[in-house]
Design a protein around this motif. Sequence first.
Motif, PDB file in Angstrom:
ATOM      1  N   GLU A  30       0.824  -1.193   0.000  1.00 23.05           N
ATOM      2  CA  GLU A  30       0.000   0.000   0.000  1.00 23.05           C
ATOM      3  C   GLU A  30       0.869   1.257   0.000  1.00 23.05           C
ATOM      4  OE1 GLU A  30      -2.646  -0.162   3.277  1.00 23.05           O
ATOM      5  OE2 GLU A  30      -3.761  -1.906   2.556  1.00 23.05           O
ATOM      6  N   THR A  31       0.281   2.340  -0.468  1.00 20.58           N
ATOM      7  CA  THR A  31       0.992   3.620  -0.467  1.00 20.58           C
ATOM      8  C   THR A  31       1.424   3.972   0.948  1.00 20.58           C
ATOM      9  OG1 THR A  31      -0.292   4.377  -2.376  1.00 20.58           O
ATOM     10  CG2 THR A  31       0.826   6.071  -1.041  1.00 20.58           C
ATOM     11  N   GLY A  32       2.689   4.351   1.097  1.00 22.20           N
ATOM     12  CA  GLY A  32       3.193   4.705   2.415  1.00 22.20           C
ATOM     13  C   GLY A  32       3.711   3.529   3.217  1.00 22.20           C
ATOM     14  N   GLU A 459       8.064   2.513  -9.701  1.00 22.06           N
ATOM     15  CA  GLU A 459       6.721   2.972 -10.086  1.00 22.06           C
ATOM     16  C   GLU A 459       6.683   3.431 -11.538  1.00 22.06           C
ATOM     17  OE1 GLU A 459       5.090   5.693  -7.269  1.00 22.06           O
ATOM     18  OE2 GLU A 459       5.380   4.358  -5.574  1.00 22.06           O
ATOM     19  N   ARG A 462       3.110   4.210 -12.874  1.00 20.15           N
ATOM     20  CA  ARG A 462       2.286   5.212 -12.196  1.00 20.15           C
ATOM     21  C   ARG A 462       1.337   5.880 -13.206  1.00 20.15           C
ATOM     22  NH1 ARG A 462       2.541   8.755  -7.727  1.00 20.15           N
ATOM     23  NH2 ARG A 462       4.482   7.768  -7.023  1.00 20.15           N
ATOM     24  N   HIS A 490       2.479  -0.617  -8.605  1.00 17.94           N
ATOM     25  CA  HIS A 490       1.100  -0.616  -8.120  1.00 17.94           C
ATOM     26  C   HIS A 490       0.185  -1.314  -9.116  1.00 17.94           C
ATOM     27  CE1 HIS A 490       1.740   2.054  -4.692  1.00 17.94           C
ATOM     28  NE2 HIS A 490       2.505   2.786  -5.475  1.00 17.94           N
TER      29      HIS A 490
END
Length: 553
Positions: A30-32, A459, A462, A490
Motif C-alpha cells: 500500500e501507499t506509504g 513505479e 504510475r 502498483h
Amino acid sequence: MLSALSIRDVVLIEALDLDFGPGLGALTGETGAGKSILLDALGLALGARADSGLVRNGAQQAVVTASFDLPDDHEAAELLVENGLEAEPGEPLVIRRIVKADGGSRATVNGQPASAALLKELAPHLVEIHGQHDDRGLLNPRGHRALLDAFGRIDTQTAANAHRAWRAAEERLAGAVADLENAARDREWLEHAVAELNALAAEAGEEEALSTARADMQKGARLAEDLEAVTGHLDGSEGGAAQLRQAARRLDRIAGEHPLLAEALEALDRAVIEAGEAEDRLTAAKEALAFDPDRLEEAETRLFELRAMARKHRVEPDALPALAAELSERLGRIEAGGEGIARLEAEAAAARAAYLDAATALTEARGTAAARLDAAVAAELPPLKLDAARFRTAVEPLAEAQWGPAGRDRVEFEISTNPGAPFAPLVKIASGGELSRFILALKVALAEEGAARTMIFDEIDRGVGGAVASAIGERLTRLAARAQLLVVTHSPQVAARANAHWLIAKSHDGTVTRTGVTALDATGRREEIARMLSGAAVTDEARAQAARLLEAA
C-alpha cells in the motif's frame, strides 16, 4: 546480479534480510508502506549521501549490506584492483555501509575500508535505478554516445587509435617547435661561441704541453749561469774532458809495463766515456732549458688564452675541442631545424587526415545506427500510450577542441511529446509517468546494451492501467530475460508477470511502527494481486481475476 540485501535500523526497518534471484521481481504494498525505504537503503550501499535521518529512532547506527554475484571479468573487479582493493575470483562482491546517528559514516568492500566516492564509482556498474526523478543512466547525455555505439555494434577502436596517433604526432611537432624556438634564442650566442672556439683551435693535451715548456724555459733562465760554468769546465783544450783524453793517450803508451797501469788505463777509458755522455746530456739539457724570451712570451700568451676560454665555458682546457664540436652541432641543428619541422608538420597533417577519415566513418555508422534505434523506439511507443510522442537520436558535430578518441560527434536522445512540438532532452519535457515509459521503451529497443546486470524501476506504471500496464509488464518480462529486474509497482498486470514477489507492509505494536517485507508464495501472490485489483476489501471476483492474470503471465 544483486543476490542479497541486509538492512538494520534504517528508518522504519528494524531488521530485514532479502535474497534475490534472476528474472523479474516485484515489490508491492500500500501507499506509504515503505517501498522507498528499500531503495534508499540500497542507494546508501551504492554511495548515496549518508544522512543521519536514515537511522531508526532510538538506534545508534544504520547498517546496509548488499551482495552481488558477478562474473570474474566484471568491470567492478577491475575497478577494485585499480583502487588497491582485493577482488577474490568466484566470491560475491559485498558492500557494507554504516551510518551513525551522530552523522558519521564508513564503508567496506569485501571487508576492506572504502570511500563513498568509490561506492559511487562502482554503482553504475552494478545497478541502474530508474525512477520519477532519476537524472542518471539513460537521462544523462554523457552516456548516450556509448549506448548508440553499443546498439549499432560500431567499431570505435579505429578512430581511437587514429586519434592517439594524431595526438602523438602533434606532441612531437610541438616539442620540436619549442626546442627550435629555445635554440633560436641562443643562436647569436652559439654563433659567437663557435667562432671563438674555432679561432682558438685548441687541441687535446695542449695546455699541459705548454705549461711544461714554460716551466722548462723559466728553469733555463734561472740555471743559465750554472750551465755555462759547467760547460766551461768540460769544454775546450783545457777542459776536464780534454785533459782526461790526453791522460788516457799517454797512459796507453806505458800501460803494458805493469798490470796496475793497464787497470788504471781501463778506469781512465771509462771516465772518458762517462765524461762524453755527460757532455751530451749537458748539451741536451741546455737545448731543453734554452731560454728564449719570445718563445716564453708566446707560450704564456697561448696558455692564458686556453685557460681564459676554459673558465668562460666552465670546462677544463682539454675539454675545449669537444665543446667546440658540441656547440657546432647545436648550431647545425638550428640551421637544419626548419627541415625537421617541415617533416613533423607533414606527419601531423597525415595523422589528422587519418583521424578525420576514421571519425567520418564513425559519424556515418552512427547515423545509420541512430535511424535503426529511432525506428525501434518508435515501435515501442504506441503500446505504452505514447502514440503522439516522437523520439530521435541527435547526432551532431562537435567543435574541433572537443574531438576525441570517440570521434567528433555529440549524441543525445530527444523527444517531442506532442505533434508539432520541438524536440528536447527527455528529462526536460516528459512528465513522471511518460519519462518512465520512455526509459522502458529505450531499454527494450537498446536490448540492454551498456546496462548494469541489475535494473530497478520505481513505479514505472504510475498513472496507467489496463492495456498500457499489460504492455509495460510484457516489456519488463522481455528485459528480465537478459538482466535481473526489480520493479516497485502498483499495477497487478505487472506484478502478475514477476518471477518473485515481495509484499512491503507496515505494522504497529501500539508504540513502534515497523516496515517489513514478506516473500509471497503462490497463494500470497494471488491474494496480494487481488488486493491490488479491488482495494482494501478483497472479493472472490478479484481473486478469480488475479488467478487469470497469473495464469496468463
